[in-house]
Design an enzyme around this catalytic site. Sequence first.
Site, PDB file in Angstrom:
ATOM      1  N   GLN A 145       0.827  -1.204   0.000  1.00  0.00           N
ATOM      2  CA  GLN A 145       0.000   0.000   0.000  1.00  0.00           C
ATOM      3  C   GLN A 145       0.864   1.259   0.000  1.00  0.00           C
ATOM      4  O   GLN A 145       0.353   2.365  -0.155  1.00  0.00           O
ATOM      5  CB  GLN A 145      -0.895   0.018   1.244  1.00  0.00           C
TER       6      GLN A 145
ATOM      7  N   VAL B 154       3.557   4.153  -1.095  1.00  0.00           N
ATOM      8  CA  VAL B 154       3.785   4.871  -2.351  1.00  0.00           C
ATOM      9  C   VAL B 154       5.224   5.376  -2.448  1.00  0.00           C
ATOM     10  O   VAL B 154       5.544   6.197  -3.306  1.00  0.00           O
ATOM     11  CB  VAL B 154       2.794   6.056  -2.492  1.00  0.00           C
TER      12      VAL B 154
ATOM     13  N   HIS C 112      -1.449   1.413  -4.330  1.00  0.00           N
ATOM     14  CA  HIS C 112      -1.902   2.810  -4.278  1.00  0.00           C
ATOM     15  C   HIS C 112      -1.017   3.751  -5.088  1.00  0.00           C
ATOM     16  O   HIS C 112      -1.060   4.963  -4.889  1.00  0.00           O
ATOM     17  CB  HIS C 112      -1.991   3.270  -2.818  1.00  0.00           C
TER      18      HIS C 112
ATOM     19  N   CYS D  84      -0.891  14.085 -15.832  1.00  0.00           N
ATOM     20  CA  CYS D  84      -1.863  15.124 -16.167  1.00  0.00           C
ATOM     21  C   CYS D  84      -3.282  14.570 -16.050  1.00  0.00           C
ATOM     22  O   CYS D  84      -3.582  13.504 -16.600  1.00  0.00           O
ATOM     23  CB  CYS D  84      -1.615  15.640 -17.585  1.00  0.00           C
TER      24      CYS D  84
ATOM     25  N   GLY E 233       2.960  -4.898   8.992  1.00  0.00           N
ATOM     26  CA  GLY E 233       3.098  -3.441   9.004  1.00  0.00           C
ATOM     27  C   GLY E 233       1.893  -2.697   8.496  1.00  0.00           C
ATOM     28  O   GLY E 233       2.027  -1.599   7.945  1.00  0.00           O
TER      29      GLY E 233
ATOM     30  N   SER F 127      -2.581  -1.964   9.314  1.00  0.00           N
ATOM     31  CA  SER F 127      -3.830  -2.241  10.016  1.00  0.00           C
ATOM     32  C   SER F 127      -4.942  -2.608   9.038  1.00  0.00           C
ATOM     33  O   SER F 127      -6.068  -2.870   9.456  1.00  0.00           O
ATOM     34  CB  SER F 127      -4.256  -1.023  10.847  1.00  0.00           C
TER      35      SER F 127
ATOM     36  N   ASN G 235       1.331  -7.409  13.036  1.00  0.00           N
ATOM     37  CA  ASN G 235       1.154  -5.964  13.116  1.00  0.00           C
ATOM     38  C   ASN G 235       1.012  -5.561  14.570  1.00  0.00           C
ATOM     39  O   ASN G 235       0.338  -6.237  15.355  1.00  0.00           O
ATOM     40  CB  ASN G 235      -0.092  -5.520  12.350  1.00  0.00           C
TER      41      ASN G 235
END
Length: 320
Positions: A127, A129, A145, A153, A255, A257, A281
Amino acid sequence: MSRFAKVKIQGTYGLPKARTPVTQALLDSVELFFRRHKGRVLGITGAGVSVASGIPDYRGPNGTYRVYGGYTPILHHELVSQHSSRQRYWARSFFGIRPAFLAKPNNIHYALAGLEQKGYMGGLITQNVDGLHVQAGSKNVLELHGTLKNVRCIGCGHTEPREEFQKRLEELNPQWVEFYQHMARSGEEPVRRPDGDVELPPGLRYDAFEYPKCTSCKDGHYMPTVIFFGGNVPDDVRSRSFEMVDRAEALFVCGTSLATFSAYRLVKHAHDMGKEIFIANLGETRGDKDSTVKLDVSAEDVVLPLAARLGIKMTDHIDP
């Protein structure tokens, strides 16, 4: 009244009253899990694996939502439709993106890359970035993500590197460059967010910030190639994420939730298919009820000892 629906942002989950003791017996069970499903383990990671690289998380013990209770991230429809929101985002990101450019993988990233290289993991869905899994050498990685490395653009889809876009922001806002250089000399550090955003220092105004239009169509506006709150994961990425779960025998989740539905639904899908799900986690997760094993430990508590047991040396960083 706004024509946009109100976006519900999933909040924090409970922190553990006590950590799960990391015993030799527990590590034996983790190792057995990877040996039992060798080559067919799919990893799912979140912000918790990048904290050691200096990138803050949202929902961890010191996460943004816990420390700054009133913080609301910028929303997808705001960036698409509102000039003032784009000013706010690019102004804050002007400072916040610099540490993201400099961030390096930590030993958790290298250990997970090593597990893939040694044939224990078949792939990884993250997840995050920040691009650190790829930088560490993981090959079969799906960035669920998106990535902060590029901008696209909104109008024509033209894509360019975020670092090139940063140079154009600096050319349009020389006074902000001076302010950043002053901060660097004085040792000041703005409050950073997980998505390359910061709390803007006093003395600077959003409405004074300029951002460039698309160099290709000359009229469109850029957005980072990430999924903002209220945005949707592209169909091709969604399809690939489910395909990766379908091909796997088991999931190793660490790592995170699993607060975002785009990640949680993959765990739910695996549970519905009867696959083994191992979650590590520090705190409650959205997927606890779907897990086969849940440990209240940080990612490094289990990933690093596991890597050592399986002959993966952190000094032998994986070649990207």
